[in-house]
Design a protein around this motif. Structure first.
Motif, PDB file in Angstrom:
ATOM      1  N   SER A 183       0.861  -1.176   0.000  1.00  0.00           N
ATOM      2  CA  SER A 183       0.000   0.000   0.000  1.00  0.00           C
ATOM      3  C   SER A 183       0.902   1.232   0.000  1.00  0.00           C
ATOM      4  CB  SER A 183      -0.888  -0.010   1.243  1.00  0.00           C
ATOM      5  OG  SER A 183      -1.733   1.104   1.248  1.00  0.00           O
ATOM      6  N   ILE A 228       1.334   4.872   1.163  1.00  0.00           N
ATOM      7  CA  ILE A 228       0.809   5.822   2.141  1.00  0.00           C
ATOM      8  C   ILE A 228       1.674   7.068   2.051  1.00  0.00           C
ATOM      9  CG2 ILE A 228       0.350   6.239   4.580  1.00  0.00           C
ATOM     10  CD1 ILE A 228      -0.021   3.159   4.798  1.00  0.00           C
ATOM     11  N   GLY A 229       1.091   8.149   1.544  1.00  0.00           N
ATOM     12  CA  GLY A 229       1.908   9.315   1.211  1.00  0.00           C
ATOM     13  C   GLY A 229       2.800   8.921   0.054  1.00  0.00           C
ATOM     14  N   SER A 245       8.200  -1.360   6.412  1.00  0.00           N
ATOM     15  CA  SER A 245       8.405  -0.186   5.578  1.00  0.00           C
ATOM     16  C   SER A 245       9.825   0.328   5.797  1.00  0.00           C
ATOM     17  CB  SER A 245       7.392   0.899   5.938  1.00  0.00           C
ATOM     18  OG  SER A 245       7.563   2.013   5.110  1.00  0.00           O
ATOM     19  N   ASN A 278      -4.177  -2.799  13.767  1.00  0.00           N
ATOM     20  CA  ASN A 278      -5.419  -3.406  13.284  1.00  0.00           C
ATOM     21  C   ASN A 278      -5.132  -4.614  12.405  1.00  0.00           C
ATOM     22  OD1 ASN A 278      -6.945  -1.502  14.626  1.00  0.00           O
ATOM     23  ND2 ASN A 278      -7.104  -0.162  12.840  1.00  0.00           N
ATOM     24  N   CYS A 314       4.289   0.546   2.106  1.00  0.00           N
ATOM     25  CA  CYS A 314       4.123  -0.307   3.290  1.00  0.00           C
ATOM     26  C   CYS A 314       3.686  -1.682   2.805  1.00  0.00           C
ATOM     27  CB  CYS A 314       3.080   0.266   4.243  1.00  0.00           C
ATOM     28  SG  CYS A 314       3.586   1.800   5.018  1.00  0.00           S
ATOM     29  N   PRO A 350       4.224   4.169   9.226  1.00  0.00           N
ATOM     30  CA  PRO A 350       3.387   5.316   9.588  1.00  0.00           C
ATOM     31  C   PRO A 350       2.109   4.872  10.304  1.00  0.00           C
ATOM     32  CG  PRO A 350       3.235   4.890   7.229  1.00  0.00           C
ATOM     33  CD  PRO A 350       4.279   3.951   7.779  1.00  0.00           C
ATOM     34  N   ALA A 351       1.605   5.735  11.163  1.00  0.00           N
ATOM     35  CA  ALA A 351       0.374   5.429  11.899  1.00  0.00           C
ATOM     36  C   ALA A 351      -0.770   5.134  10.935  1.00  0.00           C
ATOM     37  CB  ALA A 351       0.010   6.592  12.819  1.00  0.00           C
ATOM     38  N   GLN A 352      -0.785   5.795   9.780  1.00  0.00           N
ATOM     39  CA  GLN A 352      -1.854   5.596   8.802  1.00  0.00           C
ATOM     40  C   GLN A 352      -1.848   4.189   8.209  1.00  0.00           C
ATOM     41  OE1 GLN A 352       0.473   7.936   8.778  1.00  0.00           O
ATOM     42  NE2 GLN A 352      -0.325   9.943   8.250  1.00  0.00           N
ATOM     43  N   ALA A 353      -0.766   3.438   8.416  1.00  0.00           N
ATOM     44  CA  ALA A 353      -0.685   2.074   7.879  1.00  0.00           C
ATOM     45  C   ALA A 353      -1.631   1.126   8.620  1.00  0.00           C
ATOM     46  CB  ALA A 353       0.749   1.556   7.964  1.00  0.00           C
ATOM     47  N   GLY A 354      -2.065   1.500   9.812  1.00  0.00           N
ATOM     48  CA  GLY A 354      -2.988   0.653  10.564  1.00  0.00           C
ATOM     49  C   GLY A 354      -2.387  -0.667  11.001  1.00  0.00           C
TER      50      GLY A 354
END
Length: 131
Positions: A15, A17-18, A108, A120, A22, A113-117
């Protein structure tokens, strides 16, 4: 199948992200023959150590054990953070129940990054209904 006729399943996706890639990976090992007297954490540690060796890991945080209620089913887990030879950072979670083990990880190059989840994703594994 591996050399011991155990079933192995793997999948990986990426994915963006920015501007950062990741990677998300899942490895599942279903043992043909279980060793009832062998500790489930020992088996999971061996499997995670094997995966660690395939990723050229040079440092790790040390395993943290857990007994978790995962989607309504009691299972054992190991969590760890890894860094490989090129500096990529890995967040790793291994799950085990019966003869099934799963290792999920996110990695990564420039930190996860936190946005990578990642939390979860690492906690998303579900054992089959037959367990």
């Amino acid at each position: 199948l591996d050399v011991d006729s155990n079933k192995i399943y793997t999948v990986q996706s990426v994915s963006i992200i920015g501007k950062q890639e990741c990677y998300y990976s899942v490895h599942i090992l279903q043992l043909r023959d279980g060793a009832p007297d062998e500790d489930i954490f020992d088996r999971l540690t061996q499997y995670m150590d094997y995966i660690k060796s395939t990723q050229n890991i040079v440092s790790s945080s040390g395993y943290k054990k857990g007994n978790n209620l995962l989607k309504g089913k009691l299972s054992s887990s190991l969590a760890e953070n890894w860094t490989d030879h090129s500096g990529q950072q890995f967040a790793v979670m291994g799950w085990a129940k019966g003869r099934t083990m799963a290792v999920l990880y996110v990695y990564s190059q420039d930190g996860i990054p936190a946005q990578a989840g990642a939390p979860n994703f690492l906690n998303s594994f579900q054992f089959p209904n037959s367990f």
